[in-house]
Scaffold this motif. Structure first.
Motif, PDB file in Angstrom:
ATOM      1  N   GLN A  54       0.894  -1.531   0.347  1.00 32.93           N
ATOM      2  CA  GLN A  54       0.373  -0.056   0.123  1.00 32.93           C
ATOM      3  C   GLN A  54       0.829   1.215   0.199  1.00 32.93           C
ATOM      4  O   GLN A  54       0.644   2.205  -0.417  1.00 32.93           O
ATOM      5  CB  GLN A  54      -1.100  -0.197   1.331  1.00 32.93           C
ATOM      6  CG  GLN A  54      -1.835  -0.633   0.970  1.00 32.93           C
ATOM      7  CD  GLN A  54      -3.070  -1.726   1.995  1.00 32.93           C
ATOM      8  OE1 GLN A  54      -2.319  -0.859   3.201  1.00 32.93           O
ATOM      9  NE2 GLN A  54      -4.190  -1.242   2.266  1.00 32.93           N
ATOM     10  N   GLU A  69       2.430   1.667  -3.611  1.00 31.29           N
ATOM     11  CA  GLU A  69       1.432   2.084  -4.465  1.00 31.29           C
ATOM     12  C   GLU A  69       0.636   3.629  -4.062  1.00 31.29           C
ATOM     13  O   GLU A  69       0.656   4.723  -4.915  1.00 31.29           O
ATOM     14  CB  GLU A  69      -0.020   1.062  -4.107  1.00 31.29           C
ATOM     15  CG  GLU A  69      -1.456   1.569  -4.968  1.00 31.29           C
ATOM     16  CD  GLU A  69      -2.725   1.195  -4.546  1.00 31.29           C
ATOM     17  OE1 GLU A  69      -3.058   1.065  -4.959  1.00 31.29           O
ATOM     18  OE2 GLU A  69      -2.844   1.422  -3.447  1.00 31.29           O
ATOM     19  N   GLY A  84       4.167   0.502  -8.628  1.00 30.67           N
ATOM     20  CA  GLY A  84       3.294  -0.970  -8.693  1.00 30.67           C
ATOM     21  C   GLY A  84       3.968  -1.828  -8.055  1.00 30.67           C
ATOM     22  O   GLY A  84       5.099  -1.478  -8.040  1.00 30.67           O
ATOM     23  N   PRO A 105      -3.158  -3.341  -4.318  1.00 27.30           N
ATOM     24  CA  PRO A 105      -1.998  -2.967  -4.686  1.00 27.30           C
ATOM     25  C   PRO A 105      -0.853  -3.286  -5.243  1.00 27.30           C
ATOM     26  O   PRO A 105       0.435  -3.042  -5.815  1.00 27.30           O
ATOM     27  CB  PRO A 105      -1.643  -2.138  -3.159  1.00 27.30           C
ATOM     28  CG  PRO A 105      -2.052  -3.102  -2.434  1.00 27.30           C
ATOM     29  CD  PRO A 105      -3.482  -2.951  -2.978  1.00 27.30           C
ATOM     30  N   THR A 145       0.167  -4.910  -8.360  1.00 22.36           N
ATOM     31  CA  THR A 145      -0.255  -5.540  -9.577  1.00 22.36           C
ATOM     32  C   THR A 145       0.398  -6.845 -10.517  1.00 22.36           C
ATOM     33  O   THR A 145      -0.700  -6.802 -10.959  1.00 22.36           O
ATOM     34  CB  THR A 145       0.823  -4.360 -10.648  1.00 22.36           C
ATOM     35  OG1 THR A 145       1.116  -3.024  -9.660  1.00 22.36           O
ATOM     36  CG2 THR A 145       0.882  -3.936 -12.064  1.00 22.36           C
TER      37      THR A 145
END
Length: 176
Positions: free
Chosen positions: A42, A45, A50, A96, A98
């Protein structure tokens, strides 16, 4: 991020993510923080980066720590765990993470002779991730021994049918 990085690879150890459970109730001990990795994801992000989440190792109730589980029962438990992880973290809702990498360097040490076992594990993990999020990006665990018997074994087992990309850690030239 200040140095130009666009992404980060984090590791989440399944032994900490799902420390307790049983084959009848594999989600009973699920740690919704992914062993602390979620907070780091998080934060990354929030910096516009990513996140590649590398999932490693085994909870003791499925297999020994450094062992890729071999039984159908274990594969089913892993599929359920991975599906729930994706759902908990709302990956398809812009969470968060990817992309997901399944294991780190499975071609050395504890599973170097188990390319068929890794292929089954990757299939279960990918199936579970995509049950939770059909658009999940799944990457093959990073290999580090070049194009040798393990890489050939997992390729011939059809692992690319279950993932979107292949990873290499290029520490040394191929074995053969």
């Amino acid at each position: 991020k200040a140095d130009g990085a666009r992404g980060i690879r984090l590791t989440s150890d399944m032994a900490f993510v799902a420390p307790t459970g049983s084959f009848g109730s594999p989600l009973s001990g699920l740690d919704t923080t992914m062993g602390g990795s979620l907070a780091r994801a998080q934060h990354a992000e929030s910096l516009g980066m990513g996140v590649l989440m590398c999932i490693t190792y085994s909870p003791s109730w499925i297999a020994s720590y450094h062992q890729i589980p071999q039984s159908v029962q274990a594969q089913d438990a892993y599929a359920a765990l991975f599906a729930r992880l994706v759902q908990l973290h709302d990956v398809h809702q812009g969470g968060p993470v990817t992309a997901w990498e399944i294991w780190n360097e499975p071609d050395i040490f504890f599973c170097q002779d188990l390319s068929d076992g890794y292929a089954a594990y990757l299939a279960a993990a990918s199936t579970g991730l995509r049950a939770g999020d059909p658009d999940a990006i799944v990457l093959h665990g990073s290999l580090c021994s070049g194009v040798g018997p393990f890489a050939r074994g997992v390729a011939s087992a059809g692992t690319m049918d279950f993932c979107d990309g292949f990873n290499w850690h290029l520490y040394k030239p191929p074995l053969d």
